[in-house]
Design a protein around this motif. Structure first.
Motif, PDB file in Angstrom:
ATOM      1  N   LEU B  14       0.821  -1.225   0.000  1.00  0.00           N
ATOM      2  CA  LEU B  14       0.000   0.000   0.000  1.00  0.00           C
ATOM      3  C   LEU B  14       0.849   1.266   0.000  1.00  0.00           C
ATOM      4  O   LEU B  14       0.435   2.295  -0.538  1.00  0.00           O
ATOM      5  CB  LEU B  14      -0.970   0.000   1.192  1.00  0.00           C
ATOM      6  CG  LEU B  14      -2.082  -1.047   1.144  1.00  0.00           C
ATOM      7  CD1 LEU B  14      -3.055  -0.838   2.291  1.00  0.00           C
ATOM      8  CD2 LEU B  14      -2.817  -1.058  -0.194  1.00  0.00           C
ATOM      9  N   ILE B  29      -5.366  -2.368  -7.293  1.00  0.00           N
ATOM     10  CA  ILE B  29      -5.117  -2.995  -5.997  1.00  0.00           C
ATOM     11  C   ILE B  29      -5.932  -4.280  -5.915  1.00  0.00           C
ATOM     12  O   ILE B  29      -7.147  -4.264  -6.117  1.00  0.00           O
ATOM     13  CB  ILE B  29      -5.501  -2.042  -4.839  1.00  0.00           C
ATOM     14  CG1 ILE B  29      -4.622  -0.785  -4.903  1.00  0.00           C
ATOM     15  CG2 ILE B  29      -5.343  -2.735  -3.482  1.00  0.00           C
ATOM     16  CD1 ILE B  29      -4.941   0.260  -3.842  1.00  0.00           C
ATOM     17  N   THR B  31      -6.984  -7.553  -3.477  1.00  0.00           N
ATOM     18  CA  THR B  31      -7.070  -7.880  -2.055  1.00  0.00           C
ATOM     19  C   THR B  31      -7.733  -9.239  -1.865  1.00  0.00           C
ATOM     20  O   THR B  31      -8.773  -9.506  -2.478  1.00  0.00           O
ATOM     21  CB  THR B  31      -7.922  -6.817  -1.319  1.00  0.00           C
ATOM     22  OG1 THR B  31      -7.415  -5.514  -1.624  1.00  0.00           O
ATOM     23  CG2 THR B  31      -7.891  -7.028   0.186  1.00  0.00           C
ATOM     24  N   VAL B  32      -7.134 -10.082  -1.044  1.00  0.00           N
ATOM     25  CA  VAL B  32      -7.760 -11.366  -0.708  1.00  0.00           C
ATOM     26  C   VAL B  32      -8.935 -11.060   0.227  1.00  0.00           C
ATOM     27  O   VAL B  32      -8.739 -10.492   1.302  1.00  0.00           O
ATOM     28  CB  VAL B  32      -6.763 -12.303   0.010  1.00  0.00           C
ATOM     29  CG1 VAL B  32      -7.451 -13.621   0.403  1.00  0.00           C
ATOM     30  CG2 VAL B  32      -5.544 -12.577  -0.849  1.00  0.00           C
ATOM     31  N   VAL B  33     -10.176 -11.394  -0.196  1.00  0.00           N
ATOM     32  CA  VAL B  33     -11.326 -11.087   0.655  1.00  0.00           C
ATOM     33  C   VAL B  33     -11.919 -12.330   1.323  1.00  0.00           C
ATOM     34  O   VAL B  33     -12.634 -12.212   2.314  1.00  0.00           O
ATOM     35  CB  VAL B  33     -12.433 -10.301  -0.087  1.00  0.00           C
ATOM     36  CG1 VAL B  33     -11.936  -8.924  -0.479  1.00  0.00           C
ATOM     37  CG2 VAL B  33     -12.950 -11.054  -1.290  1.00  0.00           C
ATOM     38  N   GLU B  34     -11.641 -13.518   0.767  1.00  0.00           N
ATOM     39  CA  GLU B  34     -12.116 -14.749   1.414  1.00  0.00           C
ATOM     40  C   GLU B  34     -11.172 -15.880   1.095  1.00  0.00           C
ATOM     41  O   GLU B  34     -10.570 -15.920   0.012  1.00  0.00           O
ATOM     42  CB  GLU B  34     -13.525 -15.118   0.912  1.00  0.00           C
ATOM     43  CG  GLU B  34     -14.645 -14.629   1.812  1.00  0.00           C
ATOM     44  CD  GLU B  34     -16.022 -15.058   1.313  1.00  0.00           C
ATOM     45  OE1 GLU B  34     -16.564 -14.360   0.442  1.00  0.00           O
ATOM     46  OE2 GLU B  34     -16.545 -16.081   1.803  1.00  0.00           O
ATOM     47  N   VAL B  43      -6.657 -13.448   4.584  1.00  0.00           N
ATOM     48  CA  VAL B  43      -7.626 -12.446   4.151  1.00  0.00           C
ATOM     49  C   VAL B  43      -7.058 -11.062   4.458  1.00  0.00           C
ATOM     50  O   VAL B  43      -6.504 -10.844   5.539  1.00  0.00           O
ATOM     51  CB  VAL B  43      -8.966 -12.654   4.883  1.00  0.00           C
ATOM     52  CG1 VAL B  43      -9.910 -11.483   4.648  1.00  0.00           C
ATOM     53  CG2 VAL B  43      -9.619 -13.958   4.426  1.00  0.00           C
ATOM     54  N   GLY B  44      -7.184 -10.134   3.516  1.00  0.00           N
ATOM     55  CA  GLY B  44      -6.679  -8.779   3.716  1.00  0.00           C
ATOM     56  C   GLY B  44      -5.354  -8.531   3.004  1.00  0.00           C
ATOM     57  O   GLY B  44      -4.930  -7.387   2.875  1.00  0.00           O
ATOM     58  N   HIS B  46      -2.556  -7.878   0.185  1.00  0.00           N
ATOM     59  CA  HIS B  46      -2.643  -7.063  -1.031  1.00  0.00           C
ATOM     60  C   HIS B  46      -1.557  -7.401  -2.051  1.00  0.00           C
ATOM     61  O   HIS B  46      -0.433  -7.748  -1.697  1.00  0.00           O
ATOM     62  CB  HIS B  46      -2.443  -5.581  -0.700  1.00  0.00           C
ATOM     63  CG  HIS B  46      -3.534  -4.983   0.131  1.00  0.00           C
ATOM     64  ND1 HIS B  46      -4.801  -4.788  -0.341  1.00  0.00           N
ATOM     65  CD2 HIS B  46      -3.529  -4.520   1.403  1.00  0.00           C
ATOM     66  CE1 HIS B  46      -5.537  -4.223   0.598  1.00  0.00           C
ATOM     67  NE2 HIS B  46      -4.786  -4.060   1.675  1.00  0.00           N
ATOM     68  N   PRO B  81     -14.360  -2.700 -10.933  1.00  0.00           N
ATOM     69  CA  PRO B  81     -13.764  -3.720 -10.068  1.00  0.00           C
ATOM     70  C   PRO B  81     -14.230  -5.125 -10.439  1.00  0.00           C
ATOM     71  O   PRO B  81     -15.305  -5.294 -11.008  1.00  0.00           O
ATOM     72  CB  PRO B  81     -14.244  -3.335  -8.666  1.00  0.00           C
ATOM     73  CG  PRO B  81     -15.350  -2.365  -8.840  1.00  0.00           C
ATOM     74  CD  PRO B  81     -15.285  -1.816 -10.218  1.00  0.00           C
ATOM     75  N   MET B  83     -14.324  -9.435  -9.110  1.00  0.00           N
ATOM     76  CA  MET B  83     -14.106 -10.429  -8.063  1.00  0.00           C
ATOM     77  C   MET B  83     -13.619 -11.712  -8.735  1.00  0.00           C
ATOM     78  O   MET B  83     -14.318 -12.280  -9.580  1.00  0.00           O
ATOM     79  CB  MET B  83     -15.417 -10.687  -7.305  1.00  0.00           C
ATOM     80  CG  MET B  83     -15.236 -11.526  -6.051  1.00  0.00           C
ATOM     81  SD  MET B  83     -14.331 -10.659  -4.744  1.00  0.00           S
ATOM     82  CE  MET B  83     -15.639  -9.647  -4.069  1.00  0.00           C
ATOM     83  N   TYR B 107     -10.425  -9.542  -4.759  1.00  0.00           N
ATOM     84  CA  TYR B 107     -11.122  -8.361  -5.283  1.00  0.00           C
ATOM     85  C   TYR B 107     -10.078  -7.460  -5.928  1.00  0.00           C
ATOM     86  O   TYR B 107      -9.077  -7.098  -5.299  1.00  0.00           O
ATOM     87  CB  TYR B 107     -11.815  -7.649  -4.113  1.00  0.00           C
ATOM     88  CG  TYR B 107     -12.627  -6.439  -4.469  1.00  0.00           C
ATOM     89  CD1 TYR B 107     -13.837  -6.567  -5.152  1.00  0.00           C
ATOM     90  CD2 TYR B 107     -12.227  -5.168  -4.083  1.00  0.00           C
ATOM     91  CE1 TYR B 107     -14.613  -5.454  -5.453  1.00  0.00           C
ATOM     92  CE2 TYR B 107     -12.999  -4.045  -4.377  1.00  0.00           C
ATOM     93  CZ  TYR B 107     -14.185  -4.192  -5.063  1.00  0.00           C
ATOM     94  OH  TYR B 107     -14.957  -3.090  -5.354  1.00  0.00           O
ATOM     95  N   GLU B 109      -9.439  -3.838  -7.906  1.00  0.00           N
ATOM     96  CA  GLU B 109     -10.057  -2.534  -8.169  1.00  0.00           C
ATOM     97  C   GLU B 109      -8.991  -1.544  -8.627  1.00  0.00           C
ATOM     98  O   GLU B 109      -7.796  -1.742  -8.408  1.00  0.00           O
ATOM     99  CB  GLU B 109     -10.734  -2.009  -6.893  1.00  0.00           C
ATOM    100  CG  GLU B 109      -9.730  -1.771  -5.776  1.00  0.00           C
ATOM    101  CD  GLU B 109     -10.357  -1.460  -4.428  1.00  0.00           C
ATOM    102  OE1 GLU B 109     -11.310  -0.668  -4.405  1.00  0.00           O
ATOM    103  OE2 GLU B 109      -9.873  -1.990  -3.418  1.00  0.00           O
TER     104      GLU B 109
END
Lengths: 235, 112
Positions: B14, B29, B31-34, B43-44, B46, B81, B83, B107, B109
């Motif tokens: 970041l 960017i 991001t792992v969301v699940e 998760v989280g 980048h 964006p 998924m 995700y 974006e």
């Protein structure tokens, strides 16, 4: 992502403040919430829970899906003693994501030539730590072997609630240290939480190997915060 | 005295994204969301990508980064964006090789 959200998030991270980036996965809109901010309703409850657990994840609220990404302050490793072990420990800890801070009042040891690219304070721990107070996101490793330098730092680390406190020295050396800290008014429970002899038992021989043992022990303490294993050890 | 990320690696995704943005670059960017099963990155996590395909960070143990970087080019182009899902259960996953047995949702974006 909103550029202002990214700037605000990075600013919080530099200032060691906990923050959450909330993204509406439906429309991609996002905002940054800093710990202490008020967020209303069900989303507010999810935000509070995420700050407590430190875990990022999705939340379904009123038919919308939000992603809550939690950013907690980077752990800091404060090393007392600009010694040979510290020269190996500092770059290893930095690579593992720690903010490293070395303190040693002996200017012959604490020279920039021996410690490039690391925050180095050639002064007494009390002075250096008064500017950068220890907190629950700090680990402290006392490596000088000199009670005049190590003891006040250990006392400050125990009072500051550091998640890890370790001290170099043999069992005999540590027994004397325990006596001194007791005389200085530190509680037995606090003294027993000091990792001594310092480092995981891996048969480390060289300064670099001792640094590996210390860093591994610090990481183990960080990752077991609040778990039964850690409570059992401290008891 | 300012102590900006001193002693820390300068490859924080970041922070890199902000530098790229200030340099006037287009940035995506990811991001792992699940995650399910034995996902290599939590998760989280980048991965940030610029328009030339340069990237910093990770969303897996190196298994799906190539696919995410390729998808980021489309996200930068149209600004929408996306998924993405990777797992051993579908054919795409075998192609990109998420061999650890886990499944992840990423995700992607555009910044700005």
């Amino acid at each position: 992502m909103d550029p202002y959200a990214l700037k605000k998030l990075n600013q919080c991270r530099r200032e060691r403040r906990a923050a959450i980036l909330i993204t509406d996965l439906g429309d991609g809109r996002d905002r940054v919430v800093v710990e202490g901010d008020t967020v209303a309703g069900t989303l507010g409850e999810a935000v509070a829970a995420a700050f407590r657990s430190g875990k990022s994840g999705t939340a379904e609220i009123d038919g919308r899906t939000f992603f809550l990404n939690v950013y907690l302050p980077a752990p800091r490793l404060v090393i007392i003693g600009a010694v040979h072990i510290s020269q190996a420990l500092a770059p290893m800890a930095a690579a593992a994501g720690f903010d490293v801070h070395i303190i040693d009042p002996r200017t012959a040891f604490a020279s920039p030539e021996r410690f490039a690219d690391v925050r180095l304070d050639a002064e007494w721990p009390e002075e250096a730590l008064s500017r950068s107070p220890l907190d629950a996101w700090c680990a402290l490793a006392a490596l000088t072997h000199d009670p005049k330098i190590d003891d006040p730092a250990l006392k400050a680390a125990l009072e500051g609630g550091c998640f890890y406190v370790g001290a170099l020295g043999s069992r005999k050396t540590h027994a004397k240290r325990v006596e001194r800290l007791m005389e200085a008014g530190v509680s037995r429970t606090a003294i027993d939480s000091i990792h001594a002899p310092i480092g995981l038992s891996i048969g480390a021989a060289s300064p670099a190997e001792i640094a590996v043992a210390v860093l591994a022990e610090v990481i183990a303490a960080l990752r077991s915060r609040g778990t039964e294993a850690e409570k059992g050890r401290a008891a | 005295m300012p102590q900006i990320a001193q002693g820390r690696p300068s490859n924080d995704p970041l922070m890199v994204a902000e530098e790229w943005m200030k340099a006037g670059k287009d940035v995506a960017i990811a991001t792992v969301v699940e995650t399910w099963g034995s996902a290599p990155r939590p998760v989280g996590s980048h991965l940030v990508i610029d328009a030339e395909g340069r990237f910093e960070g990770s969303v897996s143990g190196g298994c799906v980064e190539g696919a995410v970087v390729a998808e980021a080019a489309d996200v930068l182009a149209d600004g929408k964006p996306r998924m993405l899902e990777f797992g051993v259960a579908d054919e795409t996953a075998w192609e990109v090789g998420l061999s650890c047995g886990g499944r992840i949702k990423v995700y992607v974006e555009r910044l700005g």
